[in-house]
Design a protein around this motif. Structure first.
Motif, mmCIF file in Angstrom:
data_model
loop_
_atom_site.group_PDB
_atom_site.id
_atom_site.type_symbol
_atom_site.label_atom_id
_atom_site.label_comp_id
_atom_site.label_asym_id
_atom_site.label_seq_id
_atom_site.Cartn_x
_atom_site.Cartn_y
_atom_site.Cartn_z
ATOM 1 N N THR A 5 0.863 -1.175 0.000
ATOM 2 C CA THR A 5 0.000 0.000 0.000
ATOM 3 C C THR A 5 0.900 1.226 0.000
ATOM 4 O O THR A 5 1.879 1.277 0.748
ATOM 5 C CB THR A 5 -0.913 0.006 1.241
ATOM 6 N N ILE A 6 0.599 2.163 -0.878
ATOM 7 C CA ILE A 6 1.434 3.356 -1.034
ATOM 8 C C ILE A 6 0.546 4.588 -0.890
ATOM 9 O O ILE A 6 -0.450 4.717 -1.606
ATOM 10 C CB ILE A 6 2.105 3.360 -2.426
ATOM 11 N N THR A 8 0.366 8.273 -1.636
ATOM 12 C CA THR A 8 1.080 9.342 -2.329
ATOM 13 C C THR A 8 0.621 10.684 -1.772
ATOM 14 O O THR A 8 -0.513 10.828 -1.306
ATOM 15 C CB THR A 8 0.845 9.262 -3.848
ATOM 16 N N VAL A 15 7.638 7.363 -6.570
ATOM 17 C CA VAL A 15 7.932 6.849 -5.234
ATOM 18 C C VAL A 15 8.855 5.639 -5.368
ATOM 19 O O VAL A 15 8.510 4.652 -6.025
ATOM 20 C CB VAL A 15 6.616 6.445 -4.523
ATOM 21 N N ILE A 17 10.236 2.308 -4.622
ATOM 22 C CA ILE A 17 9.759 1.125 -3.893
ATOM 23 C C ILE A 17 10.756 -0.027 -3.996
ATOM 24 O O ILE A 17 10.414 -1.180 -3.693
ATOM 25 C CB ILE A 17 8.366 0.673 -4.401
ATOM 26 N N LYS A 20 11.214 -2.337 -0.812
ATOM 27 C CA LYS A 20 10.076 -3.229 -0.525
ATOM 28 C C LYS A 20 10.019 -4.391 -1.520
ATOM 29 O O LYS A 20 9.668 -5.510 -1.155
ATOM 30 C CB LYS A 20 8.750 -2.444 -0.610
ATOM 31 N N SER A 121 -4.439 6.746 -1.933
ATOM 32 C CA SER A 121 -3.923 5.481 -1.424
ATOM 33 C C SER A 121 -3.883 4.528 -2.612
ATOM 34 O O SER A 121 -4.896 4.299 -3.277
ATOM 35 C CB SER A 121 -4.838 4.941 -0.321
ATOM 36 N N CYS A 124 0.211 -1.856 -5.054
ATOM 37 C CA CYS A 124 1.210 -2.350 -5.981
ATOM 38 C C CYS A 124 1.362 -3.842 -5.697
ATOM 39 O O CYS A 124 1.578 -4.241 -4.549
ATOM 40 C CB CYS A 124 2.512 -1.592 -5.709
#
Lengths: 131, 131, 131
Positions: A5-6, A8, A15, A17, A20, A121, A124
């Protein structure tokens, strides 16, 4: 499979990632294979580019803004058609080889979630395949 | 692996093939994995974007036409170089995660076959990998 | 997995690597699956397009130069931001279906390594997955 969950923070951002995704590959137990990083959205995408000098990510966003101005007379009435075009130009996923249990990326490469219609929200989806 | 045949009707269109791809995934017996959707052509590509409001697909095509005008002085003498550039910008494939025996796509996402030099009979190769 | 080494000769070029990728698939023993071709670089990418008429590759490079001019006022001070943008537009990889032990590509398709900041020694990672 793992879903990130990202959150922004602004309308447009890249962003990073990579950490992760690398963590997910390590936990997957896959030694040799591939890793698919997928954005289940239509105004966001995934790309790989330099994450050493932060100016590169700024240049990418700025230049996408020049290529696809928000004020073009688009038909779609939500005012975010530029974000749909940018998502198309980036693509909704990247696939990276996995070897020795790790992402086989280049020294300067990072994986970016490209937000073009935030803040939101986002999710990915990371899938690791192989043995 | 399954090969779809697609008859495009005009020079440029985005043909929604989500249903056929989903059907292929269901028939594959793969529960967790990935699905590759591939266009074996050089003036067509595959992309993922919104398939709720049909204006979005129109905006994508219109804007590609603005980014890559057909009347640019290209060298290739067949008059379809803009279509080659558009295919490059889209990419020749998309890869989507599969989970629970289904495409793990976002609510608003559809898979489009992007025709840039039609009308033609085209093919699309769908490969599902996993267990 | 196999890593190709590619020596690019000029600042920008599309290097046809189809033969090497096909060779890797043949040696992999995979009959049905996919082949990922990945560039571990941030100013180079991979694309699929026509490799019959060499003018098509020239048109693609020329047009990318028109879309992303090197003299735009980018922030990144190394003078190669246009190359980073071009790498983003191409993408860092392509994935091709494999069937009958061969790449299931179209008649006119070739796989190109896209160099945008050469001349350099580059790498390309090929991964074949399936059975």
């Amino acid at each position: 499979m793992r879903t990130l969950t990202i959150s922004t923070k602004v309308r447009e951002s890249l962003v990073d990632i990579t950490g992760k995704v690398a963590e997910t590959v390590a936990q997957s137990g896959v030694n040799e294979g591939i890793c698919l990083v997928y954005a289940p959205h239509t105004t966001a995408g995934i790309t790989i580019n330099e994450n050493a000098d932060p100016d590169v990510a700024k240049d990418l966003l700025n230049y996408l803004g020049k290529l696809v101005p928000a004020d073009f007379p688009f038909l779609h009435s939500e005012g975010n058609s530029d974000a749909h075009v940018k998502a198309m130009l980036l693509g909704s996923s990247v696939t990276v080889p996995v070897t020795g249990g790790k992402l086989a990326m280049g020294k300067w490469q990072g994986i970016y979630f490209g937000e073009f219609d935030g803040p939101r929200s986002r999710r990915c989806i990371i899938t690791v395949l192989g043995e």
